[in-house]
Design a protein around this motif. Structure first.
Motif, mmCIF file in Angstrom:
data_model
loop_
_atom_site.group_PDB
_atom_site.id
_atom_site.type_symbol
_atom_site.label_atom_id
_atom_site.label_comp_id
_atom_site.label_asym_id
_atom_site.label_seq_id
_atom_site.Cartn_x
_atom_site.Cartn_y
_atom_site.Cartn_z
ATOM 1 N N VAL A 1 0.829 -1.205 0.000
ATOM 2 C CA VAL A 1 0.000 0.000 0.000
ATOM 3 C C VAL A 1 0.867 1.261 0.000
ATOM 4 N N GLY A 2 1.983 1.238 0.723
ATOM 5 C CA GLY A 2 2.868 2.401 0.736
ATOM 6 C C GLY A 2 3.489 2.660 -0.622
ATOM 7 N N ASN A 3 3.817 1.587 -1.327
ATOM 8 C CA ASN A 3 4.381 1.716 -2.666
ATOM 9 C C ASN A 3 3.354 2.309 -3.625
ATOM 10 N N PRO B 296 -11.270 1.101 -8.505
ATOM 11 C CA PRO B 296 -11.418 -0.352 -8.314
ATOM 12 C C PRO B 296 -11.162 -0.733 -6.856
ATOM 13 N N TYR B 297 -11.894 -1.742 -6.400
ATOM 14 C CA TYR B 297 -11.792 -2.202 -5.008
ATOM 15 C C TYR B 297 -11.483 -3.686 -5.064
ATOM 16 N N ALA B 298 -10.256 -4.061 -4.695
ATOM 17 C CA ALA B 298 -9.800 -5.434 -4.947
ATOM 18 C C ALA B 298 -9.421 -6.156 -3.660
ATOM 19 N N VAL B 299 -10.411 -6.773 -3.021
ATOM 20 C CA VAL B 299 -10.194 -7.616 -1.846
ATOM 21 C C VAL B 299 -10.510 -9.050 -2.223
ATOM 22 N N SER C 297 -2.136 -3.003 -7.478
ATOM 23 C CA SER C 297 -1.546 -2.568 -8.749
ATOM 24 C C SER C 297 -2.607 -2.080 -9.734
ATOM 25 N N GLY C 298 -3.774 -2.738 -9.758
ATOM 26 C CA GLY C 298 -4.846 -2.316 -10.663
ATOM 27 C C GLY C 298 -5.389 -0.951 -10.296
ATOM 28 N N ILE C 299 -5.522 -0.699 -9.010
ATOM 29 C CA ILE C 299 -5.996 0.607 -8.533
ATOM 30 C C ILE C 299 -5.008 1.696 -8.945
ATOM 31 N N LEU C 300 -3.718 1.398 -8.788
ATOM 32 C CA LEU C 300 -2.691 2.372 -9.157
ATOM 33 C C LEU C 300 -2.765 2.697 -10.643
ATOM 34 N N SER C 301 -2.857 1.689 -11.485
ATOM 35 C CA SER C 301 -2.953 1.914 -12.936
ATOM 36 C C SER C 301 -4.183 2.750 -13.283
ATOM 37 N N PHE C 302 -5.299 2.421 -12.625
ATOM 38 C CA PHE C 302 -6.548 3.122 -12.895
ATOM 39 C C PHE C 302 -6.454 4.591 -12.488
ATOM 40 N N SER D 65 -9.726 10.243 -2.788
ATOM 41 C CA SER D 65 -10.403 9.039 -3.279
ATOM 42 C C SER D 65 -9.511 7.813 -3.150
ATOM 43 N N LEU D 66 -8.227 7.987 -3.457
ATOM 44 C CA LEU D 66 -7.287 6.861 -3.369
ATOM 45 C C LEU D 66 -7.138 6.400 -1.920
ATOM 46 N N GLN D 67 -6.946 7.340 -1.015
ATOM 47 C CA GLN D 67 -6.808 6.984 0.404
ATOM 48 C C GLN D 67 -8.039 6.253 0.919
#
Length: 349
Positions: free
Chosen positions: A161-163, A198-201, A209-214, A236-238
């Motif tokens: 998450v930090g990355n 995107p919400y990936a659990v 990684s998908g959230i970051l790309s999006f 929104s990201l946080q």
């Protein structure tokens, strides 16, 4: 009166080099550190980070000893981060400890970076047996202690998450001083518009990684057209990332029948993450334990304290085995001090 046990610890697994002096009861005698800060929009590379650590480690040793008011003769053991982390920076601490061990005639204790975060969090907050959320630039894990080891119940299946936060800060060319994650946190407080991400659990695991790309693509498109602000994107990201972390932590709590949570690691300083987790814990009748940047962020004291716990229970690392590894799982460590703690608690109950 018996002599108090003292350890000096070296942490250098990422962009911070820290040297801490600690006693067995958790008293921190000194804990200086220095951070390698790169220009906005840039991350830190292993070689340059290692050069930074080499430049600052010996002044930090002198500062740590002077502030603590001790000499090498007072030290019982030398502790260092064995892993996980970046190879070149890890090497600096390992080499320094090997040299000092031979100069000072002191034993070495290799320490798992993740376990050190947990033990530092426990001694500072007083948390006894919480579910642990460990969140940093390189790690994201939900952990609970069971039968001699810290068991990983859930973790990231790609980037930490930090990355994710750090890399998005680069997209927005936010300053790396004091840290990109901190500057995202401050900008997020000004956000007004929530953008669906995107919400990936996946069970107790997460994917970032998908959230970051999006969000990178969204930033490129929507910032140009003024559909949102950088603050909106940070907000929104946080909210999305932290909601995922709260969900998997709560799932682990239900699995372990636990009520309390301890947040450790650099991202654990984030006040919004702490707020969201505190609400969840209170709804379950539990309590959140958290610390500030003195202990959340990588530091030498956490290595010294955890190494001293191991040393006090008869563990040390032979010179020829004082290596480092970029991959060192949390659950590989036999936390012998926790076993003794459990025996004592059962005897007193």
């Amino acid at each position: 009166m018996s002599k108090r046990m003292i350890a000096i610890g070296f942490e250098g697994s990422a962009n911070k080099i820290g040297v801490g002096v600690v006693t067995l009861d958790g008293t921190i005698l000194s804990n200086p550190r220095h951070t390698y800060i790169t220009p906005p929009g840039h991350g830190f590379l292993p070689r340059e980070t290692a050069h930074h650590h080499l430049e600052h480690v010996l002044p930090l040793v002198k500062s740590a000893l002077t502030t603590a008011g001790i000499t090498p003769d007072d030290i019982d053991c030398l502790c260092y981060t064995k892993g996980p982390g970046m190879g070149a920076p890890l090497q600096v601490s390992a080499v320094v400890v090997r040299v000092l061990s031979q100069l000072w005639k002191k034993p070495i204790v290799g320490v798992n970076h993740c376990v050190a975060h947990i033990e530092m969090g426990r001694i500072v907050t007083g948390a006894v047996d919480p579910v642990v959320l460990y969140v940093s630039g390189g790690n994201t894990q939900v952990i609970a202690y069971s039968e001699g080891r810290y068991r990983i119940f859930g973790e990231t299946i790609d980037i930490a998450v930090g990355n994710c936060l750090d890399r998005f800060a680069r997209v927005l060319t936010l300053s790396n001083d004091p840290s990109p994650g901190y500057n995202i946190e401050q900008l997020a407080k000004k956000g007004e518009k929530f953008i669906d991400l995107p919400y990936a659990v996946k069970g107790m695991d997460v994917s970032f990684s998908g959230i970051l790309s999006f969000v990178e693509t969204t930033a490129e498109e929507k910032l140009k057209s003024n559909e949102c602000t950088p603050a909106d994107l940070c907000y929104s990201l946080q909210e999305t990332l932290f909601a995922m972390l709260v969900e998997i932590t709560e799932r682990a709590m239900a699995h372990c029948d636990a009520k309390d949570v301890l947040i450790v690691g650099g991202v654990g300083c984030n006040e919004r993450l702490q707020e969201m987790m505190r609400i969840m814990c209170s709804e379950r009748g539990g309590r959140l334990y958290s610390t500030d940047d003195r202990y959340c962020i990588d530091n030498g004291a956490m290595i010294a304290y955890t190494g001293l716990l191991a040393y006090a229970h008869g563990l040390s690392t032979p010179l020829e085995e004082s290596t480092f590894t970029q991959r060192f799982r949390t659950d590989e460590v036999h936390a012998v001090w926790r076993e003794k703690e459990s025996i004592n608690n059962n005897a007193n109950s």
